[in-house]
Write an enzyme that holds these catalytic residues in place. Structure first.
Site, PDB file in Angstrom:
ATOM      1  N   ALA A  28       0.834  -1.202   0.000  1.00 32.67           N
ATOM      2  CA  ALA A  28       0.000   0.000   0.000  1.00 32.67           C
ATOM      3  C   ALA A  28       0.872   1.257   0.000  1.00 32.67           C
ATOM      4  O   ALA A  28       0.625   2.211  -0.746  1.00 32.67           O
ATOM      5  CB  ALA A  28      -0.933  -0.003   1.215  1.00 32.67           C
ATOM      6  N   ARG A  67      10.122  -2.872  -8.030  1.00 28.27           N
ATOM      7  CA  ARG A  67       9.798  -4.101  -7.293  1.00 28.27           C
ATOM      8  C   ARG A  67       8.766  -4.900  -8.086  1.00 28.27           C
ATOM      9  O   ARG A  67       7.594  -4.534  -8.145  1.00 28.27           O
ATOM     10  CB  ARG A  67       9.287  -3.776  -5.879  1.00 28.27           C
ATOM     11  N   CYS A 132       5.488 -10.786   8.868  1.00 29.24           N
ATOM     12  CA  CYS A 132       5.936  -9.553   8.228  1.00 29.24           C
ATOM     13  C   CYS A 132       5.186  -8.341   8.794  1.00 29.24           C
ATOM     14  O   CYS A 132       4.713  -8.371   9.939  1.00 29.24           O
ATOM     15  CB  CYS A 132       5.816  -9.647   6.700  1.00 29.24           C
ATOM     16  N   ASP A 201       1.126  -9.069  -1.128  1.00 28.40           N
ATOM     17  CA  ASP A 201       1.730  -8.180  -2.116  1.00 28.40           C
ATOM     18  C   ASP A 201       0.984  -8.282  -3.430  1.00 28.40           C
ATOM     19  O   ASP A 201       0.844  -7.290  -4.147  1.00 28.40           O
ATOM     20  CB  ASP A 201       3.218  -8.497  -2.273  1.00 28.40           C
TER      21      ASP A 201
HETATM   22  P1  RI2 Z   1       0.617  -3.672   3.108  1.00 29.51           P
HETATM   23  C1  RI2 Z   1       5.160  -6.526   2.515  1.00 29.51           C
HETATM   24  O1  RI2 Z   1       6.225  -6.766   1.626  1.00 29.51           O
HETATM   25  C2  RI2 Z   1       4.695  -7.787   3.201  1.00 29.51           C
HETATM   26  O2  RI2 Z   1       4.824  -8.948   2.427  1.00 29.51           O
HETATM   27  C3  RI2 Z   1       3.255  -7.416   3.488  1.00 29.51           C
HETATM   28  O3  RI2 Z   1       2.435  -8.519   3.793  1.00 29.51           O
HETATM   29  C4  RI2 Z   1       2.887  -6.738   2.187  1.00 29.51           C
HETATM   30  O4  RI2 Z   1       4.040  -5.979   1.839  1.00 29.51           O
HETATM   31  C5  RI2 Z   1       1.666  -5.881   2.195  1.00 29.51           C
HETATM   32  O5  RI2 Z   1       1.817  -4.726   2.989  1.00 29.51           O
HETATM   33  P2  RI2 Z   1       7.610  -5.925   1.696  1.00 29.51           P
HETATM   34  O6  RI2 Z   1       7.328  -4.585   1.032  1.00 29.51           O
HETATM   35  O7  RI2 Z   1       0.337  -3.127   1.752  1.00 29.51           O
HETATM   36  O8  RI2 Z   1       8.033  -5.810   3.133  1.00 29.51           O
HETATM   37  O9  RI2 Z   1      -0.578  -4.391   3.673  1.00 29.51           O
HETATM   38  O10 RI2 Z   1       8.578  -6.745   0.878  1.00 29.51           O
HETATM   39  O11 RI2 Z   1       1.136  -2.612   4.064  1.00 29.51           O
END
Ligand code: RI2
Length: 323
Positions: A28, A67, A132, A201
């Site tokens: 997000a 990403r 996470c 993600d």
């Molecule tokens: P929100 C994160 O990935 C995690 O995998 C988490 O579950 C996902 O993003 C979604 O996060 P990373 O950016 O959008 O740490 O719910 O690789 O905040």
């Protein structure tokens, strides 16, 4: 033929760097930062409407390449670029900035709505296990706590980057009692847990959940223990390409997140590259190990998420930054 890439404003380069280095992270937050960066790009000088559009596409490409797994990023870029309408540079600029702002405020509202939907799954006294750091998952806990429910959390630290520490901090800010555990202890503690609650993600059309590495193993263990798995994911996490059978690319990150150069030198001699370190950021949890996907549009059994995807995206998806 590939278009030569027009220069982008420094704010776009900076945002791309911050996303790539994970200073900005979480699907997000990435989507929000990307929309804000496009709004910055829209303020740049442009000689003509065509030059303005080319600059916006170029900025979107720079951001897009940071990403690969977090689909919220292309979804955000697509949303903003679709609103770049007008015949003069001034009109295009205003439309782009308005569109980016609208995206960002809708994102915030969607997360609040999702939180209220997810809160319905949590009962007073429940214990959740997290993996996470997901703002969508935390929105569910926040709404439940706001409704007066008492919730406890068992928080996995989540190697290699330990985003569980962020989750622990934010849950403590909500006054939720937290037990922090190493990832390897998860199965032992599942017996004390009412819900596994994670973010995503990306969500594929078949209901597979792409989330931080370790989610799939947690889900398998949870299924074996009879603990329901809830995935909190706004609709910007739905991956349109998967409707036509494309697989989601799993981001591979630097080995230095797993092993410092000093640690490597302790294992093998300097210069010995035969020790391979793999660092996939995400894994794929099949739909059969997921009980519900909670979105701002309601909660869905994973197998039925494709119905929502068709409603939101139709059948065709463009990549306006590749034009
Ligand atoms: P929100 C994160 O990935 C995690 O995998 C988490 O579950 C996902 O993003 C979604 O996060 P990373 O950016 O959008 O740490 O719910 O690789 O905040």
């Amino acid at each position: 033929m590939t278009e030569s890439r027009p220069p982008v404003v420094s704010a776009v380069e900076e945002t791309a760097d911050r996303i790539a280095s994970m200073e900005v992270r979480g699907a997000a937050a990435i989507a929000d930062a990307a929309a804000a960066a496009l709004a910055e790009q829209a303020t740049a000088d442009a000689d003509s409407p065509a030059a303005f559009r080319a600059g916006m596409r170029s900025a979107a490409r720079v951001l897009y390449e940071t990403r690969p797994t977090a689909v919220s990023l292309p979804n955000s870029l697509r949303y903003v670029l679709r609103g770049v309408e007008g015949t003069t540079v001034a009109e295009l600029r205003t439309a782009s900035i308005d569109r980016a702002e609208r995206f960002r405020s809708e994102l915030e509202r969607a997360q609040e709505r999702l939180g209220r939907v997810g809160s319905n799954r949590l009962r007073d006294g429940d214990v959740v296990m997290t993996h996470c750091h997901s703002t969508d998952a935390l929105a569910c806990v926040k709404a439940a706590v706001g409704d007066g429910k008492s919730i406890e959390a068992i928080v996995k630290e989540t190697r290699p980057r330990n985003q569980g520490h962020i989750t622990a901090r934010e849950l403590r800010e909500l006054d939720v009692p937290v037990t922090l555990i190493v990832d390897n202890a998860a199965r032992r503690y599942l017996k004390d847990v009412d819900h596994v609650l994670v973010g995503a993600d990306s969500i594929a059309a078949d209901g597979s959940v792409i989330n931080k590495i370790g989610t799939s193993g947690l889900a398998v263990n949870a299924r074996e223990r009879g603990v329901p798995v809830t995935v909190a994911a706004q609709t910007i996490k739905l991956h349109p390409d998967t409707m036509t059978g494309h697989a989601v690319e799993i981001e591979m990150r630097s080995e230095t997140e797993v092993l410092t150069p000093e640690d490597r030198a302790e294992i093998v001699d300097d210069g010995d590259r035969e020790l391979t370190v793999e660092n996939p950021a995400f894994d794929i949890t099949p739909p059969r190990h997921v009980d519900a996907i909670v979105t701002e549009r309601g909660q869905f059994p994973p197998e039925s998420i494709v119905v929502l995807m068709r409603e939101l995206f139709g059948e065709t998806i463009d990549e306006p930054w590749s034009a």
